[in-house]
Design a protein around this motif. Structure first.
Motif, short mmCIF file in Angstrom:
data_model
loop_
_atom_site.label_atom_id
_atom_site.label_comp_id
_atom_site.label_asym_id
_atom_site.label_seq_id
_atom_site.Cartn_x
_atom_site.Cartn_y
_atom_site.Cartn_z
N LEU A 13 0.83 -1.21 0.00
CA LEU A 13 0.00 0.00 0.00
C LEU A 13 0.86 1.26 0.00
O LEU A 13 0.55 2.24 -0.70
CB LEU A 13 -0.94 0.00 1.20
CG LEU A 13 -2.05 -1.06 1.17
CD1 LEU A 13 -2.83 -1.06 2.48
CD2 LEU A 13 -2.97 -0.85 -0.02
N ILE A 14 1.94 1.25 0.75
CA ILE A 14 2.85 2.39 0.77
C ILE A 14 3.49 2.58 -0.60
O ILE A 14 3.59 3.71 -1.12
CB ILE A 14 3.92 2.23 1.86
CG1 ILE A 14 3.27 2.38 3.24
CG2 ILE A 14 5.06 3.23 1.69
CD1 ILE A 14 4.17 2.00 4.39
N SER A 15 3.89 1.50 -1.22
CA SER A 15 4.49 1.57 -2.56
C SER A 15 3.52 2.15 -3.58
O SER A 15 3.89 2.99 -4.40
CB SER A 15 4.95 0.18 -2.98
OG SER A 15 5.45 0.21 -4.28
N ILE A 16 2.26 1.73 -3.50
CA ILE A 16 1.24 2.26 -4.41
C ILE A 16 1.06 3.75 -4.19
O ILE A 16 1.01 4.54 -5.14
CB ILE A 16 -0.09 1.50 -4.23
CG1 ILE A 16 0.04 0.07 -4.75
CG2 ILE A 16 -1.24 2.23 -4.92
CD1 ILE A 16 -1.12 -0.83 -4.38
N ALA A 17 0.96 4.16 -2.94
CA ALA A 17 0.76 5.58 -2.62
C ALA A 17 1.95 6.42 -3.08
O ALA A 17 1.77 7.52 -3.61
CB ALA A 17 0.52 5.76 -1.13
N SER A 36 3.97 5.90 -5.50
CA SER A 36 4.17 5.95 -6.95
C SER A 36 3.09 6.77 -7.65
O SER A 36 3.13 6.92 -8.86
CB SER A 36 4.20 4.53 -7.52
OG SER A 36 2.93 3.91 -7.37
N GLY A 37 2.15 7.32 -6.90
CA GLY A 37 1.05 8.08 -7.49
C GLY A 37 1.45 9.47 -7.94
O GLY A 37 2.50 10.00 -7.56
N PRO A 38 0.60 10.10 -8.73
CA PRO A 38 0.90 11.44 -9.26
C PRO A 38 0.98 12.52 -8.18
O PRO A 38 1.74 13.48 -8.31
CB PRO A 38 -0.24 11.71 -10.23
CG PRO A 38 -1.34 10.79 -9.82
CD PRO A 38 -0.67 9.59 -9.22
N ARG A 39 0.22 12.36 -7.11
CA ARG A 39 0.29 13.36 -6.04
C ARG A 39 1.67 13.38 -5.39
O ARG A 39 2.20 14.45 -5.08
CB ARG A 39 -0.77 13.08 -4.98
CG ARG A 39 -2.16 13.42 -5.43
CD ARG A 39 -3.15 13.15 -4.34
NE ARG A 39 -4.49 13.55 -4.74
CZ ARG A 39 -5.57 13.25 -4.08
NH1 ARG A 39 -5.49 12.54 -2.98
NH2 ARG A 39 -6.75 13.65 -4.51
N MET A 40 2.23 12.22 -5.18
CA MET A 40 3.55 12.18 -4.55
C MET A 40 4.61 12.77 -5.48
O MET A 40 5.57 13.38 -5.01
CB MET A 40 3.92 10.75 -4.15
CG MET A 40 3.14 10.25 -2.94
SD MET A 40 3.19 11.37 -1.52
CE MET A 40 4.90 11.29 -1.09
N GLU A 41 4.45 12.62 -6.78
CA GLU A 41 5.38 13.25 -7.72
C GLU A 41 5.30 14.77 -7.59
O GLU A 41 6.32 15.46 -7.59
CB GLU A 41 5.08 12.82 -9.14
CG GLU A 41 6.02 13.42 -10.16
CD GLU A 41 7.49 13.13 -9.90
OE1 GLU A 41 8.31 14.04 -10.16
OE2 GLU A 41 7.82 12.03 -9.43
#
Length: 74
Positions: A29-33, A35-40
């Motif tokens: 779940l952390i990996s998915i979060a 890799s999302g556009p918001r984290m970029e």
């Protein structure tokens, strides 16, 4: 004929064994979060200095609110 004895004892406790699937799900779940556009967008924000933000008339909190669109509380 050769015989060998194998000792299957492990240093892992029962708690570690039972917790392993939950830890794996959490890491996924952390990996998915992450890799999302918001984290970029957050990574790009972190690359900007406070002085540059001030020149643009922004604060970090303002930008974070825009990025997450009210889905978090600051």
């Amino acid at each position: 004929m050769a015989h060998s004895a194998t000792n299957f004892s492990s240093d892992r406790s029962l708690t570690d064994v039972l917790a392993a699937p939950f830890k794996a799900v959490g890491r996924t779940l952390i990996s998915i979060a992450e890799s999302g556009p918001r984290m970029e967008q957050v990574r790009r924000l972190n690359a900007i200095s406070d002085e540059e933000l001030a020149e643009r008339g922004l604060t970090r909190a303002d930008v974070v609110r825009r990025i997450f669109g009210g889905s978090i509380y600051l």
